[in-house]
Design a protein around this motif. Structure first.
Motif, PDB file in Angstrom:
ATOM      1  N   PRO A 293       5.968  28.449  35.866  1.00  0.00           N
ATOM      2  CA  PRO A 293       4.654  28.807  36.434  1.00  0.00           C
ATOM      3  C   PRO A 293       3.530  28.142  35.646  1.00  0.00           C
ATOM      4  CG  PRO A 293       5.467  30.616  35.106  1.00  0.00           C
ATOM      5  CD  PRO A 293       6.553  29.576  35.107  1.00  0.00           C
ATOM      6  N   VAL A 294       3.389  26.844  35.814  1.00  0.00           N
ATOM      7  CA  VAL A 294       2.406  26.101  35.034  1.00  0.00           C
ATOM      8  C   VAL A 294       1.062  26.080  35.749  1.00  0.00           C
ATOM      9  CG1 VAL A 294       4.150  24.621  33.991  1.00  0.00           C
ATOM     10  CG2 VAL A 294       3.037  23.899  36.097  1.00  0.00           C
ATOM     11  N   ASN A 295       0.030  25.874  34.956  1.00  0.00           N
ATOM     12  CA  ASN A 295      -1.310  25.645  35.475  1.00  0.00           C
ATOM     13  C   ASN A 295      -1.513  24.132  35.505  1.00  0.00           C
ATOM     14  OD1 ASN A 295      -4.079  25.355  35.882  1.00  0.00           O
ATOM     15  ND2 ASN A 295      -4.569  27.192  34.719  1.00  0.00           N
ATOM     16  N   TRP A 296      -1.631  23.558  36.680  1.00  0.00           N
ATOM     17  CA  TRP A 296      -1.690  22.104  36.789  1.00  0.00           C
ATOM     18  C   TRP A 296      -2.981  21.537  36.222  1.00  0.00           C
ATOM     19  CZ3 TRP A 296       2.501  19.399  37.461  1.00  0.00           C
ATOM     20  CH2 TRP A 296       3.596  19.999  38.076  1.00  0.00           C
ATOM     21  N   ALA A 297      -3.997  22.361  36.081  1.00  0.00           N
ATOM     22  CA  ALA A 297      -5.191  21.910  35.357  1.00  0.00           C
ATOM     23  C   ALA A 297      -4.847  21.651  33.891  1.00  0.00           C
ATOM     24  CB  ALA A 297      -6.304  22.949  35.476  1.00  0.00           C
ATOM     25  N   GLY A 298      -3.968  22.490  33.322  1.00  0.00           N
ATOM     26  CA  GLY A 298      -3.518  22.253  31.961  1.00  0.00           C
ATOM     27  C   GLY A 298      -2.718  20.968  31.842  1.00  0.00           C
ATOM     28  N   VAL A 299      -1.862  20.687  32.832  1.00  0.00           N
ATOM     29  CA  VAL A 299      -1.108  19.432  32.825  1.00  0.00           C
ATOM     30  C   VAL A 299      -2.054  18.235  32.883  1.00  0.00           C
ATOM     31  CG1 VAL A 299       0.620  18.062  34.061  1.00  0.00           C
ATOM     32  CG2 VAL A 299       0.884  20.540  33.899  1.00  0.00           C
ATOM     33  N   ALA A 300      -3.090  18.335  33.721  1.00  0.00           N
ATOM     34  CA  ALA A 300      -4.063  17.238  33.828  1.00  0.00           C
ATOM     35  C   ALA A 300      -4.806  17.035  32.511  1.00  0.00           C
ATOM     36  CB  ALA A 300      -5.053  17.533  34.959  1.00  0.00           C
ATOM     37  N   LEU A 301      -5.163  18.135  31.829  1.00  0.00           N
ATOM     38  CA  LEU A 301      -5.845  18.014  30.544  1.00  0.00           C
ATOM     39  C   LEU A 301      -4.937  17.373  29.495  1.00  0.00           C
ATOM     40  CD1 LEU A 301      -7.850  21.362  30.301  1.00  0.00           C
ATOM     41  CD2 LEU A 301      -8.801  19.049  30.317  1.00  0.00           C
ATOM     42  N   VAL A 302      -3.670  17.748  29.485  1.00  0.00           N
ATOM     43  CA  VAL A 302      -2.729  17.141  28.543  1.00  0.00           C
ATOM     44  C   VAL A 302      -2.613  15.637  28.804  1.00  0.00           C
ATOM     45  CG1 VAL A 302      -0.306  17.055  27.863  1.00  0.00           C
ATOM     46  CG2 VAL A 302      -1.430  19.259  28.127  1.00  0.00           C
ATOM     47  N   ALA A 303      -2.484  15.248  30.072  1.00  0.00           N
ATOM     48  CA  ALA A 303      -2.400  13.821  30.403  1.00  0.00           C
ATOM     49  C   ALA A 303      -3.687  13.092  30.033  1.00  0.00           C
ATOM     50  CB  ALA A 303      -2.105  13.660  31.896  1.00  0.00           C
ATOM     51  N   LEU A 304      -4.850  13.725  30.289  1.00  0.00           N
ATOM     52  CA  LEU A 304      -6.131  13.111  29.910  1.00  0.00           C
ATOM     53  C   LEU A 304      -6.225  12.932  28.407  1.00  0.00           C
ATOM     54  CD1 LEU A 304      -8.999  12.147  30.615  1.00  0.00           C
ATOM     55  CD2 LEU A 304      -9.738  14.538  30.467  1.00  0.00           C
TER      56      LEU A 304
END
Length: 469
Positions: A312-323
């Motif tokens: 159950p991930v927050n895809w905003a968090g994934v985007a921040l990690v990639a950024l």
């Protein structure tokens, strides 16, 4: 004739006995007892394992499936998937919290309530079913209501009040869900309410006295003896009587598929796989042609994305990690004086904190782990980027480009042209000045397969053992 009649009568009795022996059992239900053991956190791997083995037990016409459980809790999505399978199961499901010293906390309490039969071993406990989530401002401990100043009604609109309202909604939903399971199985709804709202827990003896569980059994043979002859109401209202006293017990441990899914669905490992994939692809792009880093990086990224899909991930968090990773990569090539690097570390840490939508045991990402991974990433990317930048600034030492400026010796001069030895290779050369065999020349440019050269002055002679005159 008399012998024929007796033979037909005997055949009729045999057929009748066969039919009576093999008719569908409306009362006793025999067959083997399949025991599925679940130890540890309940996650996507657990729900997948339970669904597959439940289907196999049904195909084998098992009389009972026992879920031997010892868990601190787990993900809400995985828990609800298991409960849906239990409620729709075509055969009885008994959940046994054991062996002694085990627990069924949080998600385990919901599964215990949903089972047709709830059993515990001595010295075990259940409860603490309060849902916990992150990312909600102003969250207060369970059972604590923030005091409001009657003179200031605007406090109800503050972020803390909004966070309290959201948490209250989550608790209400969880309490209603557990209470509905208690009503379905005829178990204590009072404790279900307290387990969610007050994080209450009970021991095995207390749970039996309160009507939360049905049986206390120290081990599986004792459980089978106590369940023998008990009637269970299955999905659709059909009643089935258990015959477990002499049933064969088959224990099924988690297989390799569950172990692999459990490893992959670890959020810390998924985050590390994502960063390894970024590192490997970065190395492949800065050093093209090697191949192995690019393939390994693509595989790591795909596995990480699959893990994020399970969790159950927050895809905003994934985007921040990639950024954050992109900014740290950019710092290695752009003269930002550290601004991109610091921004990348901050984005990486914040994205890691927002990455998971739950604080279920075993699925959180500790802050020290995030900071350590971010600093390690910055140092590694900075080192690789600096190495790549220094490599680009070095002169070319191989290929056609390195021929410019090379020193050669004219080997042959004919009417068709001149030839010279350049780094052990024979090249056709052209010059504005006349050339003779043995002349030293310098390559000025390359025109197709012809080198344009200019003559060099001859080397001064050297005296043996001394300096030139």
């Amino acid at each position: 004739m008399r012998r024929t009649i007796w033979a037909l009568l005997a055949l009729a009795l045999l057929i009748l006995g066969f039919l009576l022996h093999n008719r569908p059992a409306a009362a006793p239900a025999g067959g083997e007892v399949v025991v599925l053991r679940i130890d540890g956190v309940i996650g996507p791997a657990t729900s997948d394992f339970f669904a597959r083995e439940l289907a196999r037990a049904h195909k084998r016409q098992a009389g009972l499936v026992v879920l031997a459980m010892d868990t601190p809790g787990g993900l809400d999505t995985s828990m609800r998937a298991i409960i849906k399978d239990i409620l729709a199961a075509p055969l009885p499901i008994a959940t046994w919290v054991g062996p002694e010293g085990a627990r069924a906390a949080s998600a385990g309490t919901y599964i215990l309530y949903a089972s047709h039969i709830a059993a515990m071993a001595p010295a075990t406990n259940l409860g603490a079913a309060t849902p916990v989530a992150i990312g909600m401002p102003g969250g207060k401990p369970d059972g604590v209501t923030p005091r409001k100043d009657k003179k200031d009604d605007k406090s109800a609109e503050s972020p803390a009040a909004v966070g309290d309202a959201m948490m209250e909604k989550v608790r209400n939903d969880a309490a209603a869900y557990l209470r509905s399971l208690a009503q379905l199985r005829g178990r204590s709804g009072d404790f279900a309410e307290r387990a969610v709202r007050e994080a209450a827990s009970l021991s095995a003896d207390e749970a039996l006295a309160a009507g939360v569980i049905d049986v206390i059994a120290a081990d599986l043979p004792e459980l089978m003896a106590k369940l023998d002859g008990r009637e269970v109401k299955l999905n659709g209202g059909r009643m089935q009587r258990l015959a477990t006293a002499a049933a064969a017990i088959t224990e099924i441990a988690p297989d390799w598929r569950m172990r692999v899914l459990a490893i992959v669905s670890n959020p810390q490992l998924a985050l590390m796989l994502m960063m390894i994939g970024i590192y490997a692809l970065f190395f492949e792009f800065t050093n093209p042609g090697f191949g192995v880093p690019g393939v390994a990086g693509a595989i790591c990224l795909l596995v990480a994305l699959y893990a994020f899909h399970l969790l159950p991930v927050n895809w905003a968090g994934v985007a921040l990690v990639a950024l954050g990773a992109i900014l740290m990569l950019a710092e290695a090539f752009l003269p930002s004086f550290g601004a991109l690097g610091v921004g990348g570390i901050v984005a990486f840490v914040v994205g890691g904190l927002f990455l998971m939508d739950t604080e279920a045991p075993g699925f959180g990402i500790p802050l020290p782990f995030l900071v350590g991974l971010a600093v390690t990433s910055a140092l590694l990317i900075g080192a690789v980027g600096s190495f790549a930048a220094r490599t680009r600034s070095r002169p070319v030492v191989s290929g056609r480009e390195q021929l410019s400026g090379a020193i050669a010796t004219v080997s042959t001069v004919t009417a068709d042209g001149a030839w010279a030895l350049v780094q052990g290779e024979s090249w056709r050369v052209a010059s504005d000045s006349p050339l003779a065999p043995g002349d030293r020349v310098r390559v000025t440019r390359l025109d197709g397969l012809t080198l344009h050269v200019e003559p060099l002055p001859p080397e001064p002679p050297h005296r043996p053992g001394g300096s030139p005159p």
